[in-house]
Design an enzyme around this catalytic site. Structure first.
Site, PDB file in Angstrom:
ATOM      1  N   ARG A  88       0.791  -1.244   0.000  1.00  0.00           N
ATOM      2  CA  ARG A  88       0.000   0.000   0.000  1.00  0.00           C
ATOM      3  C   ARG A  88       0.817   1.286   0.000  1.00  0.00           C
ATOM      4  NH1 ARG A  88      -4.154  -2.740  -1.908  1.00  0.00           N
ATOM      5  NH2 ARG A  88      -5.402  -3.843  -0.375  1.00  0.00           N
ATOM      6  N   ASP A 176      -1.355  -6.123 -11.490  1.00  0.00           N
ATOM      7  CA  ASP A 176      -2.244  -6.768 -10.527  1.00  0.00           C
ATOM      8  C   ASP A 176      -3.288  -5.811  -9.973  1.00  0.00           C
ATOM      9  OD1 ASP A 176      -2.769  -9.282  -9.004  1.00  0.00           O
ATOM     10  OD2 ASP A 176      -2.602  -7.885  -7.342  1.00  0.00           O
ATOM     11  N   HIS A 256      -3.082 -15.772  -8.402  1.00  0.00           N
ATOM     12  CA  HIS A 256      -4.241 -16.175  -7.587  1.00  0.00           C
ATOM     13  C   HIS A 256      -5.293 -17.024  -8.311  1.00  0.00           C
ATOM     14  CE1 HIS A 256      -5.659 -12.492  -9.490  1.00  0.00           C
ATOM     15  NE2 HIS A 256      -5.053 -11.705  -8.639  1.00  0.00           N
ATOM     16  N   ASP A 331      -1.610 -12.977  -1.275  1.00  0.00           N
ATOM     17  CA  ASP A 331      -2.323 -11.838  -1.874  1.00  0.00           C
ATOM     18  C   ASP A 331      -2.779 -10.906  -0.742  1.00  0.00           C
ATOM     19  OD1 ASP A 331      -3.496 -10.033  -3.560  1.00  0.00           O
ATOM     20  OD2 ASP A 331      -5.012 -11.396  -4.372  1.00  0.00           O
TER      21      ASP A 331
END
Lengths: 453, 311
Positions: A88, A176, A256, A331
């Site tokens: 982040r 992503d 994923h 993830d």
């Protein structure tokens, strides 16, 4: 909650909760050394000096001034890698930052993590990569490897400056969080990046089939009246990207995986000689769409790709056991409470996972015989390392001193207050798990889980 | 007194037939009150009902409002256009603010499925779901059950066709739970793009052919067609929809003589139902509206009403 006796950890307190250096050397005594890649599974001692493993053997006599940590009853494995996390920072530090995320990784047993580029600004240029590396250097956490965007701004049109980004140290390219919609752009990305020896990681999602949708399309979404994302949204893109990798001899990594059909496509793709690999998240290995109903629309079960059916979960497990799927990832998608504490449609996608991923796999799969400890270790070490071109973690002398230490007997409850990550958004809070990482060694520095204190 | 063993009414999936029987029996006496010259009771005296509507509504909102007022409660309406929601306040903050003003029952309509569940988990007052996204509309399901029973006595073994956009319909889901729990044979019928195949797991038959589905039907519950679905490509045109799945006289003749026709409103006349049917002898559409008030009175009474009302 069972706690390890303090006496077997004479030095634990110095290391509890933060990375601590030991000089001249550190001796890990009488652990079960488990390094599947070397075919090693034996009780022994490991000596670390600086950032290297220097000696492995039986009954190594302690050196003068050496710190000794008894590892009796513990498993010593090569240091784990999580190749898919969201830290982040920059931009969304209220959700997570590089320090909190990399420390959550340490607490969760990961020595190395790879962070996705969907920050603000997007990691699509050298300056953001350098910033991430600099923040990570000061974070006192796990080693952080940046992943850069495939396209500028993750907008899906122009390729990012892949050569320079690779020189700056990125280990893969991914948009992503969003797919590369244009097949021609993906083709070019795979072809151009193949000069650099790193993979393109594909976020598998046909956005036309997923837009405005919030969970798996199936019986549960029908019952709950939530808009469903069909498995086909993933499978379609998986097939496209495998074919494009074949076309240009590129290296494709499928992120994923959530659907049985995608596992099958990856299996076939590998059989056809395509340079392809795949990963599965902890939550897709453990949970199904029933969890959305059972939790009463808890937005902590909202994740993309969505939790799917039991058949899908079983197929993912089979794929992982058989090596079709190469890596287990978190993830890790930390969010602030404000982004989750709302109606299901409005809440953000994502599950926070770094703190608890290894413990979840140990407790819910390994201890139940659904996954071997060796396979788990490989999927957290050699698997991701080979995909990314990193040196495979190893317990052999001369290797980097990255080690994950597991206590297969330790029983603890997942408490929000104990999480190092800022993101408490997970559907596992309150779960009691048996089998936890208790120490993580990164470049020779030891971190002991605070719960041991 | 009789009470429901729950704080909230979120959906009929989790409500037992015993509870539904209590609600419908209470609604029976409430309907008498609605139809009497002096529509005033005191069961809800001193209680506050707040309608929090994030979607437009005429009948459900006014039905709850009148239900609360007939029972002597205080009712206010909050709609998103006039609330601080337009200033960006979160759903939970809005609801908590309301609760702090002294709310006993919060009636919520929201476009997101599960939002009443979310509020119920965080609020101490009763929450009634007045329609959440595509999930449930429990008071509509109960009033439809009440209306059908009123005519047929029991729904057990009766053939009920739910006709139209089942995929996006909360009315359909609540009807399915209410009717199947009491043993009705339910068929859902509409174009394939508006009928999720997984709906079979709720215990209903699926048909894409209205003529076949309507044969031997005792009850036809016609759903409102959201006209904007056409632009999402779910069906080609209103014209083709009406020709294939609209309820008209020819189709109604295929059902059992005297088959009941229901519609939750508001209607698109000439789309999902033709005007002559909507206004015809077999239509219970106006009856449904009255019954809706009775059902909502029953729920408010059973959740927070005074003991005195029940003998």
């Amino acid at each position: 909650m069972s706690k390890l006796s303090l006496t077997v950890f004479p030095n634990y307190q110095e290391a509890a909760g933060e990375l601590t250096s030991f000089s001249p050397s550190l001796l890990l005594q009488k652990g079960r050394l488990l390094d599947p890649q070397q075919g090693l599974d034996a009780v022994g001692d490991v000596r670390l000096q600086g950032d290297k493993i220097v000696q492995v053997g039986n009954n190594l006599p302690p050196l003068a001034g050496e710190r000794v940590v008894s590892c009796q009853g513990l498993v010593l494995a090569p240091g784990f890698i999580d190749m898919h996390v969201h830290l982040r920072e920059p931009g969304y530090e209220y959700k997570e930052d590089i320090a909190s995320g990399s420390q959550a990784a340490l607490a969760g047993g990961f020595a190395q993590i790879c962070c996705m580029p969907n920050t603000y600004p997007i990691c699509d240029n050298r300056s953001v990569v350098e910033f991430i590396k600099q923040q990570a250097a000061h974070a006192n956490g796990a080693i952080v490897w940046p992943i850069a965007a495939i396209t500028k701004g993750e907008a899906g049109y122009e390729l990012s400056e892949m050569v320079e980004l690779r020189q700056a140290g990125v280990v893969a390219f991914s948009d992503d969080g969003r797919p590369v919609i244009n097949g021609e752009v993906m083709r070019n990305a795979l072809e151009y990046s193949s000069m650099l020896g790193v993979p393109v990681i594909s976020h598998l999602e046909d956005p036309y089939l997923s837009e405005g949708r919030v969970m798996h399309h199936g019986a549960v979404s029908t019952r709950l009246g939530l808009k469903g994302i069909p498995a086909a949204a993933e499978e379609i893109m998986a097939y496209r990207d495998l074919q494009l990798a074949k076309l240009v001899d590129g290296q494709i990594h499928l992120a994923h995986l959530s659907a049985a059909g995608t596992v099958e496509l990856l299996r076939q793709g590998k059989e056809r000689g395509i340079k392809a690999s795949g990963e599965v998240t902890v939550h897709h290995l453990l949970l199904t769409h029933e969890m959305v109903a059972e939790s009463g629309y808890d937005s902590n079960t909202k994740v993309n790709p969505p939790l799917r059916t039991e058949e899908d979960r079983q197929a993912l497990l089979v794929g992982l056991r058989e090596g079709v799927i190469d890596a287990i990832v978190t993830d890790h998608a930390p969010h602030h409470l404000d982004d989750k504490r709302m109606d299901f449609d409005g809440a953000a996608f994502g599950i926070s996972g770094l703190d608890v991923a290894v413990a979840l796999i140990l407790s819910r799969l390994v201890s139940r015989g659904e996954l071997s400890l060796e396979r788990m270790i490989t999927a957290f070490t050699t698997g991701p390392a080979q995909i990314l071109g990193l040196t495979p973690p190893s317990l052999t002398p001369g290797s980097s001193a990255n080690i994950t230490v597991l206590d297969l007997q330790l029983t603890q409850e997942i408490a929000a207050t104990a999480l190092k990550s800022k993101g408490k958004n997970m559907p596992y809070l309150g779960w009691t798990l048996t089998g936890w990482p208790v120490m993580t060694i990164v470049r020779g520095k030891l971190y002991a889980h605070p719960s041991l204190a | 007194m009789r009470r429901l063993p729950r704080k909230d009414i979120l959906g009929l999936e989790e409500i037992s037939t015993q509870e539904m029987d209590i609600i419908l029996a209470t609604a029976r006496s409430m309907k008498e009150l609605v139809q009497s010259p002096v529509k005033k009771e005191s069961s809800l005296k001193g209680k506050v009902v707040i309608n929090l509507f994030y979607e437009p509504s005429t009948r459900t909102r006014s039905s709850f409002e009148l239900a609360g007022k007939y029972l002597g409660g205080d009712v206010i309406n909050i709609t998103t256009a006039t609330s601080s929601v337009v200033k960006g306040e979160s759903l939970l903050d809005t609801a908590r603010t309301i609760l702090m003003m002294g709310c006993d029952v919060l009636v919520v309509r929201h476009s997101s499925s599960g939002s009443p569940h979310f509020l119920a988990q965080h609020l101490s007052c009763s929450v009634i779901n007045a329609g959440d996204g595509m999930h449930e509309h429990p008071t509509q399901g109960l009033l439809d059950l009440f209306t059908i029973r009123d005519q047929l006595g029991s729904v057990a073994g009766k053939r009920v066709v739910i006709l139209g956009d089942v995929a996006h319909s909360r009315v359909a889901r609540s009807n399915i739970w209410a009717l199947t729990k009491f043993g009705a044979k339910v068929t859902v019928c509409g174009p394939k793009t508006l009928i999720p195949v997984e709906v079979r797991s709720l215990g209903v038959e699926v048909s894409y052919d209205a003529d076949t589905a309507l044969a031997e039907a005792d009850v036809i519950n016609v759903l409102r067609l959201q006209l904007e679905r056409q632009h999402k490509g779910l069906f080609p045109s209103i014209r083709e929809y009406h020709a294939g799945w609209g309820l008209n006289q020819r189709r109604l003749n295929l059902a059992k003589p005297g088959a009941l026709v229901l519609h939750p409103g508001p209607m698109n006349r000439g789309v999902e139902i033709s005007s002559d049917i909507a206004d015809g002898d077999q239509s219970l559409i106006e009856e449904q509206v009255t019954n809706g008030v009775a059902i909502r009175m029953a729920l408010l009474h059973l959740l927070v009403g005074e003991v005195a009302r029940d003998e």
